[in-house]
Design a protein around this motif. Structure first.
Motif, PDB file in Angstrom:
ATOM      1  N   ALA B 249       0.828  -1.193   0.000  1.00 39.06           N
ATOM      2  CA  ALA B 249       0.000   0.000   0.000  1.00 39.06           C
ATOM      3  C   ALA B 249       0.867   1.248   0.000  1.00 39.06           C
ATOM      4  N   LEU B 250       2.183   1.054  -0.010  1.00 36.48           N
ATOM      5  CA  LEU B 250       3.096   2.193   0.127  1.00 36.48           C
ATOM      6  C   LEU B 250       3.584   2.628  -1.243  1.00 36.48           C
ATOM      7  N   ARG B 251       3.664   3.937  -1.455  1.00 38.33           N
ATOM      8  CA  ARG B 251       4.415   4.429  -2.617  1.00 38.33           C
ATOM      9  C   ARG B 251       5.809   4.681  -2.089  1.00 38.33           C
ATOM     10  N   LEU B 252       6.721   3.756  -2.416  1.00 34.78           N
ATOM     11  CA  LEU B 252       7.997   3.721  -1.703  1.00 34.78           C
ATOM     12  C   LEU B 252       8.827   4.982  -1.888  1.00 34.78           C
ATOM     13  N   SER B 253       8.750   5.591  -3.061  1.00 35.10           N
ATOM     14  CA  SER B 253       9.658   6.704  -3.309  1.00 35.10           C
ATOM     15  C   SER B 253       8.961   8.046  -3.303  1.00 35.10           C
ATOM     16  N   SER B 254       7.731   8.098  -2.815  1.00 37.70           N
ATOM     17  CA  SER B 254       7.063   9.391  -2.803  1.00 37.70           C
ATOM     18  C   SER B 254       7.726  10.300  -1.780  1.00 37.70           C
ATOM     19  N   LEU B 255       7.557  11.592  -1.987  1.00 41.98           N
ATOM     20  CA  LEU B 255       8.177  12.572  -1.095  1.00 41.98           C
ATOM     21  C   LEU B 255       7.678  12.377   0.328  1.00 41.98           C
ATOM     22  N   ARG B 256       6.377  12.029   0.450  1.00 40.07           N
ATOM     23  CA  ARG B 256       5.808  11.857   1.766  1.00 40.07           C
ATOM     24  C   ARG B 256       6.490  10.711   2.509  1.00 40.07           C
ATOM     25  N   THR B 257       6.674   9.595   1.808  1.00 39.71           N
ATOM     26  CA  THR B 257       7.346   8.457   2.446  1.00 39.71           C
ATOM     27  C   THR B 257       8.753   8.835   2.859  1.00 39.71           C
ATOM     28  N   ARG B 258       9.465   9.486   1.936  1.00 35.09           N
ATOM     29  CA  ARG B 258      10.860   9.791   2.238  1.00 35.09           C
ATOM     30  C   ARG B 258      10.987  10.779   3.386  1.00 35.09           C
ATOM     31  N   SER B 259      10.086  11.778   3.444  1.00 31.95           N
ATOM     32  CA  SER B 259      10.237  12.742   4.532  1.00 31.95           C
ATOM     33  C   SER B 259       9.864  12.121   5.873  1.00 31.95           C
ATOM     34  N   LEU B 260       8.863  11.222   5.850  1.00 36.47           N
ATOM     35  CA  LEU B 260       8.504  10.565   7.120  1.00 36.47           C
ATOM     36  C   LEU B 260       9.601   9.598   7.558  1.00 36.47           C
ATOM     37  N   LEU B 261      10.263   8.963   6.574  1.00 30.86           N
ATOM     38  CA  LEU B 261      11.376   8.069   6.906  1.00 30.86           C
ATOM     39  C   LEU B 261      12.485   8.816   7.625  1.00 30.86           C
ATOM     40  N   SER B 262      12.745  10.052   7.186  1.00 28.13           N
ATOM     41  CA  SER B 262      13.880  10.785   7.754  1.00 28.13           C
ATOM     42  C   SER B 262      13.463  11.685   8.909  1.00 28.13           C
ATOM     43  N   LEU B 263      12.184  11.629   9.298  1.00 22.66           N
ATOM     44  CA  LEU B 263      11.706  12.503  10.371  1.00 22.66           C
ATOM     45  C   LEU B 263      12.480  12.290  11.675  1.00 22.66           C
ATOM     46  N   GLY B 264      12.695  11.033  12.053  1.00 21.21           N
ATOM     47  CA  GLY B 264      13.385  10.740  13.312  1.00 21.21           C
ATOM     48  C   GLY B 264      14.799  11.288  13.292  1.00 21.21           C
ATOM     49  N   PHE B 265      15.510  10.990  12.192  1.00 18.07           N
ATOM     50  CA  PHE B 265      16.895  11.429  12.093  1.00 18.07           C
ATOM     51  C   PHE B 265      16.978  12.949  12.106  1.00 18.07           C
ATOM     52  N   SER B 266      16.088  13.610  11.346  1.00 22.09           N
ATOM     53  CA  SER B 266      16.202  15.062  11.273  1.00 22.09           C
ATOM     54  C   SER B 266      15.760  15.726  12.578  1.00 22.09           C
ATOM     55  N   SER B 267      14.843  15.090  13.337  1.00 22.65           N
ATOM     56  CA  SER B 267      14.486  15.673  14.633  1.00 22.65           C
ATOM     57  C   SER B 267      15.691  15.683  15.570  1.00 22.65           C
ATOM     58  N   PHE B 268      16.418  14.560  15.578  1.00 19.89           N
ATOM     59  CA  PHE B 268      17.643  14.533  16.392  1.00 19.89           C
ATOM     60  C   PHE B 268      18.612  15.618  15.923  1.00 19.89           C
ATOM     61  N   TRP B 269      18.707  15.767  14.608  1.00 24.68           N
ATOM     62  CA  TRP B 269      19.618  16.755  14.022  1.00 24.68           C
ATOM     63  C   TRP B 269      19.234  18.152  14.497  1.00 24.68           C
ATOM     64  N   LEU B 270      17.934  18.465  14.426  1.00 24.97           N
ATOM     65  CA  LEU B 270      17.466  19.795  14.848  1.00 24.97           C
ATOM     66  C   LEU B 270      17.732  20.018  16.336  1.00 24.97           C
ATOM     67  N   MET B 271      17.468  18.956  17.129  1.00 27.47           N
ATOM     68  CA  MET B 271      17.670  19.076  18.563  1.00 27.47           C
ATOM     69  C   MET B 271      19.147  19.313  18.865  1.00 27.47           C
ATOM     70  N   ALA B 272      20.025  18.609  18.157  1.00 24.92           N
ATOM     71  CA  ALA B 272      21.462  18.771  18.375  1.00 24.92           C
ATOM     72  C   ALA B 272      21.895  20.174  17.980  1.00 24.92           C
ATOM     73  N   ALA B 273      21.419  20.632  16.815  1.00 23.07           N
ATOM     74  CA  ALA B 273      21.806  21.969  16.351  1.00 23.07           C
ATOM     75  C   ALA B 273      21.270  23.039  17.298  1.00 23.07           C
ATOM     76  N   GLY B 274      20.015  22.841  17.769  1.00 25.66           N
ATOM     77  CA  GLY B 274      19.430  23.801  18.699  1.00 25.66           C
ATOM     78  C   GLY B 274      20.249  23.910  19.978  1.00 25.66           C
ATOM     79  N   ALA B 275      20.689  22.750  20.503  1.00 21.66           N
ATOM     80  CA  ALA B 275      21.479  22.752  21.736  1.00 21.66           C
ATOM     81  C   ALA B 275      22.807  23.456  21.514  1.00 21.66           C
ATOM     82  N   LEU B 276      23.401  23.245  20.326  1.00 19.73           N
ATOM     83  CA  LEU B 276      24.682  23.898  20.029  1.00 19.73           C
ATOM     84  C   LEU B 276      24.498  25.415  19.938  1.00 19.73           C
ATOM     85  N   LEU B 277      23.427  25.840  19.245  1.00 23.83           N
ATOM     86  CA  LEU B 277      23.195  27.275  19.058  1.00 23.83           C
ATOM     87  C   LEU B 277      22.881  27.957  20.386  1.00 23.83           C
ATOM     88  N   ALA B 278      22.214  27.221  21.288  1.00 24.11           N
ATOM     89  CA  ALA B 278      21.868  27.793  22.588  1.00 24.11           C
ATOM     90  C   ALA B 278      23.086  27.860  23.505  1.00 24.11           C
TER      91      ALA B 278
END
Lengths: 102, 323
Positions: B249-278
């Motif tokens: 039922a998945l469109r494997l390469s759709s933008l939605r799938t890809r962005s949700l796949l990387s959501l976890g990684f990018s949240s950590f990235w944002l949190m790390a960058a935020g802590a550095l900037l603060a």
């Protein structure tokens, strides 16, 4: 010393070692890639159990050491993703071999 | 908490070793797979005996459940392949492999006695700093605060593995090329075969899995549970839907799938960058908002893990029409 020998650390640690040994033997014995993926996973289970025994050994205040536990949880998730990738590659390998055989 | 082994422990490990033996040395690939799943479930029971409930949950959901689903989906393609039952024939080779494995076994067992009396300094340290970590549960504090860097990179491994699986899948997907470029779906996105057993199962279990998954995410802050177990349960709900739908039922390469796949990684990235900037160090949350930070990261990671497992399952299914 008898009390030491009946500790869960030694029992589960030794089972972990045994599973690692069995996994290694099976990994080298089988020639088919699917059976090797199974063997690799069973071997990983042995490594995790070994770490779990160490966590039990380091128990402090009624709960097991959280550091090996966190490592194992991470390891379980990484190993399922590695297994999925290995299966995808194995399937492609099989398609290639069939294509060449025909 | 027990410090002595009981008869139950002995029975458990004997069964565990027996299941492992059948999984490793059984003749038939399919029964080996079934015994591997049994092995995973027994392993989860062993984790309960080791007072590691979080690991037991992860092993039951991920190690036995999802790996099992992946393997059962794949074994049909391999079991009839030539060489699926082949073992190395030469007796000399077998004996030397056996000898080397025994050597490894002996060395590892000897190391057990070596480390028996060494205590780790970590658990007292964790107990002292638990108040500042934002989580009352030591394992969650370890995964999302003290060693959050490890968890971040691990989610990176998941992301890379799922993207690689998608690439391999797409290279060999026999559906027409022009269909991939256009936005119109080349295959029905979800074909529910109603009144079949998988459909009834999916209908019954889907809400329950999502509910229990969400509860497990929430309880992770003070009890066993957390992003991985929750992601696995929600991922299992998606996989049930895939089984009931007959097709991915998945469109494997759709933008939605890809962005949700990387959501976890990018949240950590944002949190790390935020802590550095603060002005802090990487992934160092202020104690006052640590609980919220952990919950946000866990929620993002849960969604990504659930989708990653679904993508992996979709990539492990046979190409072409379902039988």
């Amino acid at each position: 010393m008898i009390a030491e020998l009946s500790s869960p650390f030694l029992l589960y640690g030794a089972v972990g070692c045994l599973l690692i040994g069995m996994g290694l033997y099976s990994l080298a014995l089988h020639t088919h890639v699917y059976r090797r993926i199974l063997a690799w996973n069973a071997l990983g289970g042995g490594v995790f159990l070994f770490l779990g025994a160490i966590a039990k050994r380091n128990a402090y205040g009624g709960s097991s050491d959280p550091l090996p536990q966190a490592l194992v949880i991470t390891g379980i998730v990484v190993s399922v993703s590695a297994t999925a990738l290995a299966l995808a590659i194995a399937r492609r390998l099989q398609t290639e071999e069939r294509g060449n055989g025909a | 908490m027990r410090d002595r082994i009981e008869i139950y422990d002995v029975l458990l490990v004997v069964t565990l070793i027996g299941a492992a033996w059948r999984a490793l040395f059984g003749k038939d690939a399919f029964s080996a797979t079934v015994f591997f799943i049994v092995y995973g479930l027994l392993m989860a029971m062993a984790w309960v005996q080791l007072d590691a409930i979080d690991v037991a949950l992860a092993e039951a959901c991920v190690g036995a459940g999802l790996t099992g689903a992946l393997l059962i989906g794949a074994v049909r393609q391999f079991e009839r392949a030539p060489g699926a039952r082949a073992l190395r024939r030469t007796m000399g080779l077998r004996a030397s492999i056996g000898a080397l494995s025994l050597l490894a076994l002996a060395g590892l067992t000897a190391s057990l006695f070596e480390i028996e009396n060494r205590r780790s300094p970590v658990p007292p340290l964790v107990e002292r700093s638990l108040g500042d970590s934002g989580s009352a549960h030591p394992v969650t504090a370890m995964l999302l605060n003290f060693r959050a860097f490890d968890t971040w990179l691990e989610i990176g491994v998941l992301l890379i593995a799922s993207l690689a699986a998608i690439s391999i899948h797409r290279l060999y997907d026999p559906s027409p090329i022009e269909g991939r470029a256009s936005t119109a779906p080349t295959r029905p996105r979800l074909q529910i075969q109603s009144q079949t057993q998988p459909w009834i199962m999916a209908r019954t279990l889907l809400p329950l899995l999502i509910l229990v998954g969400g509860a497990m995410l929430w309880f992770g802050s003070h009890a066993p549970g957390g992003a991985f177990q929750s992601g696995a349960l929600i991922g299992a709900a998606g996989i049930l839907l895939q089984i009931a739908g007959g097709r991915s039922a998945l469109r494997l390469s759709s933008l939605r799938t890809r962005s949700l796949l990387s959501l976890g990684f990018s949240s950590f990235w944002l949190m790390a960058a935020g802590a550095l900037l603060a002005g802090g160090r990487i992934l160092e949350y202020p104690p006052a908002s640590a609980g919220a930070a952990i919950l946000a990261l866990e929620a993002a990671a849960t969604l990504s893990i659930a989708l990653t497992l679904n993508v992996m399952y979709a990539c492990s299914r046979p190409w072409g029409p379902e039988p």
